[in-house]
Motif scaffolding. Structure first.
Motif, PDB file in Angstrom:
ATOM      1  N   VAL A  58      49.049 -18.057  26.060  1.00 52.31           N
ATOM      2  CA  VAL A  58      48.419 -16.738  25.989  1.00 52.31           C
ATOM      3  C   VAL A  58      49.090 -15.799  26.985  1.00 52.31           C
ATOM      4  CG1 VAL A  58      46.257 -15.453  26.106  1.00 52.31           C
ATOM      5  CG2 VAL A  58      46.237 -17.863  25.410  1.00 52.31           C
ATOM      6  N   TYR A  59      49.477 -14.611  26.509  1.00 49.99           N
ATOM      7  CA  TYR A  59      50.136 -13.601  27.341  1.00 49.99           C
ATOM      8  C   TYR A  59      49.215 -12.396  27.510  1.00 49.99           C
ATOM      9  CZ  TYR A  59      54.542 -16.075  26.352  1.00 49.99           C
ATOM     10  OH  TYR A  59      55.535 -17.018  26.249  1.00 49.99           O
ATOM     11  N   ASP A  60      48.932 -12.025  28.760  1.00 48.07           N
ATOM     12  CA  ASP A  60      48.166 -10.805  29.041  1.00 48.07           C
ATOM     13  C   ASP A  60      48.202 -10.545  30.538  1.00 48.07           C
ATOM     14  OD1 ASP A  60      46.041  -8.821  29.407  1.00 48.07           O
ATOM     15  OD2 ASP A  60      45.460  -9.318  27.359  1.00 48.07           O
ATOM     16  N   VAL A 102      50.091 -16.955  30.668  1.00 49.67           N
ATOM     17  CA  VAL A 102      51.158 -16.208  31.338  1.00 49.67           C
ATOM     18  C   VAL A 102      50.590 -14.837  31.693  1.00 49.67           C
ATOM     19  CG1 VAL A 102      53.480 -15.236  31.163  1.00 49.67           C
ATOM     20  CG2 VAL A 102      52.963 -17.430  30.070  1.00 49.67           C
ATOM     21  N   THR A 103      50.496 -14.542  32.973  1.00 50.68           N
ATOM     22  CA  THR A 103      49.859 -13.296  33.426  1.00 50.68           C
ATOM     23  C   THR A 103      50.854 -12.135  33.451  1.00 50.68           C
ATOM     24  OG1 THR A 103      50.282 -13.886  35.738  1.00 50.68           O
ATOM     25  CG2 THR A 103      48.157 -14.536  34.794  1.00 50.68           C
ATOM     26  N   GLU A 109      61.818  -8.851  29.589  1.00 47.28           N
ATOM     27  CA  GLU A 109      61.984  -9.234  30.987  1.00 47.28           C
ATOM     28  C   GLU A 109      61.178 -10.485  31.320  1.00 47.28           C
ATOM     29  OE1 GLU A 109      63.647  -9.033  34.729  1.00 47.28           O
ATOM     30  OE2 GLU A 109      64.155  -7.916  32.904  1.00 47.28           O
ATOM     31  N   THR A 110      59.971 -10.595  30.761  1.00 46.10           N
ATOM     32  CA  THR A 110      59.129 -11.774  30.992  1.00 46.10           C
ATOM     33  C   THR A 110      59.753 -13.017  30.372  1.00 46.10           C
ATOM     34  OG1 THR A 110      57.133 -10.409  31.014  1.00 46.10           O
ATOM     35  CG2 THR A 110      56.836 -12.769  30.606  1.00 46.10           C
ATOM     36  N   LEU A 111      60.276 -12.886  29.173  1.00 42.39           N
ATOM     37  CA  LEU A 111      60.783 -14.038  28.430  1.00 42.39           C
ATOM     38  C   LEU A 111      62.021 -14.641  29.069  1.00 42.39           C
ATOM     39  CD1 LEU A 111      60.327 -12.711  24.778  1.00 42.39           C
ATOM     40  CD2 LEU A 111      58.757 -14.070  26.157  1.00 42.39           C
ATOM     41  N   LYS A 119      59.943 -18.959  23.007  1.00 47.39           N
ATOM     42  CA  LYS A 119      59.860 -18.989  21.540  1.00 47.39           C
ATOM     43  C   LYS A 119      58.697 -19.856  21.074  1.00 47.39           C
ATOM     44  CE  LYS A 119      64.181 -20.109  20.471  1.00 47.39           C
ATOM     45  NZ  LYS A 119      64.970 -19.957  21.713  1.00 47.39           N
ATOM     46  N   ALA A 120      58.174 -19.557  19.887  1.00 45.85           N
ATOM     47  CA  ALA A 120      57.085 -20.323  19.287  1.00 45.85           C
ATOM     48  C   ALA A 120      57.194 -20.243  17.770  1.00 45.85           C
ATOM     49  CB  ALA A 120      55.730 -19.801  19.753  1.00 45.85           C
TER      50      ALA A 120
END
Length: 280
Positions: A58-60, A102-103, A109-111, A119-120
């Motif tokens: 989860v990304y936020d 992932v906060t 830039e995050t990846l 990747k998913a």
């Protein structure tokens, strides 16, 4: 002349996976928090059916505020915590999963700093503005011609969006997915991105006021209490059909909660001459 039904056949890896299906859930707010719970229930059902299940990240980058209590799945004790951390910790304790948070915003830039560039197999976006969708579409667009047999190969993107009491869900393929030959159906391997299908609507969407709410009462003037949970449950039902049935006649829907109406979005062949030849 007979008319054949147009369908999309699920990519074989999702039907017969050798590892848990990897999922990136982008956005952990109103719809995202509800969708994560749906994914956890789905994972539990898959495991009971001897399916490898799901592995969700989860990304936020947002934190829990007073306006999030009640409408989103957060408690007062979680105030100030990152939304994704609070949700994933709760899901992991309740269901015994090992999902990740992932906060950070989901962006290039995050990846760069994540294993396998984050990747998913499946991407689910529950973001609140069109600009974020176009940014995500640019990232996923780079995978459209991605030739690989790795287990995290990007395959599908599901986008969920809503206003006060209306919403929509749209499932897209990340590139052309190979389809089996069929005499019964017209099979479609390419389902365009939401940013391609509804580009004009998205470009005009961000002109509305998106000022953050300071309280639950104020937030409820902008979004109905049950719009997010209804949208998440129906979107999860579409995903369940993708996994379990292996064939889709609809790739999404429009929903009007005020009038209790939904309108399915049919799978459409973008090469009509092929459909005509198959139906002849």
């Amino acid at each position: 002349m007979k008319t054949l039904t147009t369908v999309h056949i699920t990519d074989n890896y999702l039907v017969n996976p050798t590892n848990p299906i990897t999922v990136n859930l982008i956005g952990a707010g109103g719809t995202g928090s509800q969708m994560l719970t749906c994914l956890a229930r789905m994972n539990q059902a898959m495991l009971a059916l001897d399916y490898p299940g799901l592995l969700v990240t989860v990304y936020d980058d947002d934190t829990v505020s007073p306006a999030n209590l009640g409408r989103q799945l957060f408690a007062e004790a979680e105030m100030g915590l990152h939304k994704c951390v609070a949700l994933v910790n709760r899901i992991n304790r309740f269901f015994g999963t090992n999902w990740k948070a992932v906060t950070k915003r989901y962006e290039s830039e995050t990846l760069r700093y994540l294993p396998d560039n984050g990747k998913a197999n499946l991407y689910i976006t529950c973001v609140d503005n069109a600009a974020a969708r176009f940014e995500i579409a640019e990232i996923l667009g780079a995978y459209k011609n991605y030739k690989s047999y790795e287990r995290n190969k990007p395959l599908y993107w599901m986008d969920l969006g809503n206003s006060k009491d209306t919403g929509q869900v749209l499932l897209s393929t990340i590139g052309e997915l190979k389809q089996p030959t069929s005499e019964k159906f017209v099979t479609v391997g390419n389902l365009p991105f939401v940013t391609e299908t509804f580009k004009g609507l998205l470009e005009a969407a961000d002109v509305t006021d998106d000022t953050p709410s300071c309280s639950l009462a104020e937030a409820l003037t902008k979004q109905d209490l049950f719009i997010n949970s209804t949208l998440a449950n129906m979107g999860a039902s579409l995903l369940w059909a993708l996994f379990r049935e292996g064939i889709l006649l609809n790739r999404g829907f429009f929903m009007n909660l005020h009038d209790f109406r939904t309108q399915p979005l049919k799978v459409v062949d973008d090469k009509p001459e092929i459909a005509e030849q198959a139906a002849a």
